[in-house]
Structures are given as structure tokens and as C-alpha cells.
Design a protein around this motif. Sequence first.
Motif, PDB file in Angstrom:
ATOM      1  N   LEU A   1     -21.696 -25.499  31.205  1.00  0.00           N
ATOM      2  CA  LEU A   1     -21.990 -24.252  31.913  1.00  0.00           C
ATOM      3  C   LEU A   1     -21.599 -23.033  31.077  1.00  0.00           C
ATOM      4  CD1 LEU A   1     -20.884 -25.102  35.572  1.00  0.00           C
ATOM      5  CD2 LEU A   1     -23.214 -24.826  34.707  1.00  0.00           C
TER       6      LEU A   1
ATOM      7  N   ALA B   1     -19.006 -20.090  37.497  1.00  0.00           N
ATOM      8  CA  ALA B   1     -20.280 -20.121  38.226  1.00  0.00           C
ATOM      9  C   ALA B   1     -20.873 -18.721  38.349  1.00  0.00           C
ATOM     10  CB  ALA B   1     -20.073 -20.738  39.608  1.00  0.00           C
TER      11      ALA B   1
ATOM     12  N   THR C   1     -22.205 -17.668  34.919  1.00  0.00           N
ATOM     13  CA  THR C   1     -23.434 -18.383  34.582  1.00  0.00           C
ATOM     14  C   THR C   1     -24.628 -17.784  35.298  1.00  0.00           C
ATOM     15  OG1 THR C   1     -22.171 -20.435  34.247  1.00  0.00           O
ATOM     16  CG2 THR C   1     -24.544 -20.645  34.537  1.00  0.00           C
TER      17      THR C   1
ATOM     18  N   CYS D   1     -13.538 -22.381  38.063  1.00  0.00           N
ATOM     19  CA  CYS D   1     -14.898 -22.831  38.371  1.00  0.00           C
ATOM     20  C   CYS D   1     -15.700 -21.745  39.087  1.00  0.00           C
ATOM     21  CB  CYS D   1     -14.849 -24.103  39.212  1.00  0.00           C
ATOM     22  SG  CYS D   1     -14.277 -25.570  38.302  1.00  0.00           S
TER      23      CYS D   1
ATOM     24  N   VAL E   1     -24.267 -22.562  28.478  1.00  0.00           N
ATOM     25  CA  VAL E   1     -25.459 -21.943  29.077  1.00  0.00           C
ATOM     26  C   VAL E   1     -25.227 -20.444  29.273  1.00  0.00           C
ATOM     27  CG1 VAL E   1     -26.835 -21.814  31.197  1.00  0.00           C
ATOM     28  CG2 VAL E   1     -26.315 -24.033  30.180  1.00  0.00           C
ATOM     29  N   THR E   2     -24.037 -20.082  29.736  1.00  0.00           N
ATOM     30  CA  THR E   2     -23.705 -18.680  29.972  1.00  0.00           C
ATOM     31  C   THR E   2     -23.777 -17.865  28.690  1.00  0.00           C
ATOM     32  OG1 THR E   2     -22.233 -19.294  31.791  1.00  0.00           O
ATOM     33  CG2 THR E   2     -21.912 -17.122  30.812  1.00  0.00           C
TER      34      THR E   2
END
Length: 255
Positions: free
Chosen positions: A147, A236, A239, A232, A150-151
Amino acid sequence: MLRDTWLIFRRDMALSLRNPAWIMIGLMQPLLYLFLFGPMFAKVAESTPGFPPGDGWMLLTPALIVQLALFGSSFAGFGLLADYRAGVVERLRVTPVSRVALLLGKVFANALQTVAQSILIIVMAYFLFDIDPPFGGIVLTMIIVALLSVTLASCSYALALTIKSEEAFPAILNAVLLPLLLLSGILLPITTGLAPQWLYNIARFNPFRYVVDASRSGFLGDFTMDALFTGCVVLAAMTALAVWWGARTFQRENA
């Protein structure tokens, strides 16, 4: 869109596999830290008050994996700048491929490469430094790294398309990444027992600090709802914002 994403993902992975040397080059920095900085880090962790509980190698290894994603994915935009200069982006404008798929295919390929490199680091640390993370902790760390990759790749592509300059791009990245690295606690955990209060307060505004804490907690097998949950949630949110920025930039550029 799934088919378009798969096509872009397969293209980028094929290009990477044709020149796998870059995968090993990306591993050099965390491996150098592991071998040259790790022994001192482990000694300091044993004898310095204020360090998080746990073996020094178990604290350093997940942090270096986050560092791998931080630097490897942030420079992903260089490849897009090369495509832009070669006219690839221009040719993609006339294709029916989804603009969001262009971004997702690229960032997923980057995330897979980062996860593969992270697994190699864990395997090396396991055999050479006798770390013993739980399987669930390894899986959770890989999800966090994916993640995060991806960010950062989404932000890198968006920034590259915004400035379109191979000279300005690395200068901006270096100006941003260095303070993020130092304030994330990757090299030394930033705790109230170690850092002065003013530095601790500044570090609290660095979102990557919470991601590092979450990866360390998962790697140590600490699945309590404190550092892990906070990290987390922060990841999130980052992201979602990064993918939105990247997708919007791709859509505007390829309109």
C-alpha cells in the motif's frame, strides 16, 4: 478497466524483467544499512533507554523495508518522464485505455517489485541475523509495504506529469524525502525517551512515522489496536488521496 489495468501491469512488468539489474540496484541501499548500520543499531537498542521493546534486528528490518518503498517508489516517476519524452504518453492519448487503468497498472507493477525486494531482505536477515518474525506479521508488513508503494508511486507519477522536468524532479524529491526519512523513525525510533520534546512534536506530523510504527508492531507480532491501528488508518487515507491525485493527473494529461 480491469483488463486495461492488467495490460498496463503486464507491460511494465515485462519491461522490468528484461532488465532485472534494477531490482538488485534498488536493494543496495537497504542492504548497506542492514550490514553497515545494523550492528550498531542492535547494540544501541540493547543499551539505550527509550527504545521500543524488541530485538534490534527485529526493529530495524521492517523499518528498512519501509525505507525501500519510500525511496524506490518515490523515484518511479523517472520512468514516466522517459515515456513522456519518447512520446509514449502522447500515443496513449488516442487509445481507448482507461486513464485510471494507466495509473493502476503502473503502480501495481511497482508494488509487486517492492514486495519481492522486501521478501529478499527478510530472507537475508532471517539467515544472517537470526530474526524470527511471525508469519502473520510478515504478511501484514508486506500489505503495508504494498500500500505504501502504491501511495508513493501514485504521487511520483502525478508529480512527474505535473512538472515534466527531469532536472527539477530529483531536486524536489530529495528536498522532500530527506526530512521524511529523518522524522519517520526509520534510522532511530523517535520516542519521548530518545528525542527532545520539540523534535518529537514535529515528528508527530509526519504520517510515515505511524506507518513505520505499524510495520514494526506487525513484524514483532504485536497486533494490539494502538500503533498498528493508527498506522493502518493513516496509510489507508494516504493511499486513497494519492491514487485520487494520480488518477486525476492522468485523466487531465490524457484528456
